[in-house]
Scaffold this active site. Sequence first.
Site, PDB file in Angstrom:
ATOM      1  N   SER A  42      22.445  -7.640   8.304  1.00 26.01           N
ATOM      2  CA  SER A  42      22.833  -6.448   9.063  1.00 26.01           C
ATOM      3  C   SER A  42      23.089  -5.335   8.055  1.00 26.01           C
ATOM      4  CB  SER A  42      24.125  -6.729   9.835  1.00 26.01           C
ATOM      5  OG  SER A  42      24.741  -5.511  10.236  1.00 26.01           O
ATOM      6  N   TYR A 100      32.497 -10.079   9.629  1.00 29.20           N
ATOM      7  CA  TYR A 100      31.044  -9.995   9.858  1.00 29.20           C
ATOM      8  C   TYR A 100      30.348  -9.439   8.607  1.00 29.20           C
ATOM      9  CZ  TYR A 100      26.790  -8.640  12.498  1.00 29.20           C
ATOM     10  OH  TYR A 100      25.501  -8.479  12.965  1.00 29.20           O
ATOM     11  N   ALA A 128      31.350  -9.474   5.498  1.00 31.00           N
ATOM     12  CA  ALA A 128      31.396 -10.438   4.385  1.00 31.00           C
ATOM     13  C   ALA A 128      30.319 -11.500   4.569  1.00 31.00           C
ATOM     14  CB  ALA A 128      32.782 -11.079   4.322  1.00 31.00           C
ATOM     15  N   ALA A 129      30.179 -11.984   5.800  1.00 29.88           N
ATOM     16  CA  ALA A 129      29.176 -13.022   6.069  1.00 29.88           C
ATOM     17  C   ALA A 129      27.762 -12.466   5.891  1.00 29.88           C
ATOM     18  CB  ALA A 129      29.356 -13.560   7.490  1.00 29.88           C
ATOM     19  N   LYS A 130      27.511 -11.264   6.381  1.00 30.64           N
ATOM     20  CA  LYS A 130      26.162 -10.685   6.312  1.00 30.64           C
ATOM     21  C   LYS A 130      25.800 -10.290   4.876  1.00 30.64           C
ATOM     22  CE  LYS A 130      24.937 -11.070  10.634  1.00 30.64           C
ATOM     23  NZ  LYS A 130      23.857 -12.006  11.013  1.00 30.64           N
TER      24      LYS A 130
END
Length: 249
Positions: free
Chosen positions: A133, A146, A148-150
């Site tokens: 993203s 979100y 951090a994960a992306k």
Amino acid sequence: MRSLLVTGGAKGIGRAIAELASAQGYFVGVVDTDQEAANTVAASLNSAKAYAANVCEADQVASVVADFCKDAGGLDVVVNNAGILRTGPLIDHDPADFRLVVDVNLNGVFVVAQAAARKMREAGQGVILNLSSINGTHPSPNCGAYAAAKGGVVALTQQMSLEWGAMGIRVNAIAPGFVDGGMSSPFYADPNVRNRRASAVPLGRLGTLEDIAQTVLFLASKQASYITGQTLTVDGGVVNSVLLQLPRE
Ligand SMILES: NC(=O)c1ccc[n+]([C@@H]2O[C@H](COP(=O)([O-])OP(=O)(O)OC[C@H]3O[C@@H](n4cnc5c(N)ncnc54)[C@H](O)[C@@H]3O)[C@@H](O)[C@H]2O)c1
């Protein structure tokens, strides 16, 4: 017939990817935790099958990948699309919620990609595509878990491309911007938000589910055969537009 397995294929961007892949002649595997919705999508396509699995569960994923390889005669493309969004300021974020977001959006990508790569290594070829993203590289308010994960998906994509290139496996990521659909649907239901966001995009509109699906299918194709380790931003120019908002003189 080439084959493509898409996680989170029952709705939103994943469904659009499944539909376009089917229209382009792929045998399509629709993987989702929502089995009923996955069945509906698969039943609407030419050559497709639904599979129930949680991308975080390695045993479920291994058995889906094995079943798909039997059904399709191999695994050419896997699209790590399943994702969730939980918003809120980091100062108050529940650690369990943070962990869940990282688990689905990042660990899930690793679990599925590893199972797929083991099959692709046997075949000496394959393509892995990971949905990141613009939040993976550009923080925005209330999206800490979100983002951090992306961001992790971008790094993991580079790492996998390095380790798996010699096996004939290409790995790339797609970073969508403001997409009018899927998990953002509730957000864009507000006409104020829609208009303000659309007018901030240099191309003057929100992205569509098909914009993202077309990019995924391009990166899966032979036309992209020398591209690996990249994150392709698909955002109508929005992340480059900060200086557009400021006067020059
Ligand atoms: N829609 C957007 O604005 C947007 C923007 C940028 C990136 N993305 C990314 O694109 C991807 C698809 O997003 P979307 O908008 O279509 O979302 P969506 O919520 O419409 O669909 C996500 C699908 O994933 C499935 N899923 C969720 N957790 C799962 C799990 N653990 N295992 C298997 N399946 C699971 C859901 O059941 C659902 O069918 C996500 O990775 C998302 O982060 C979306």
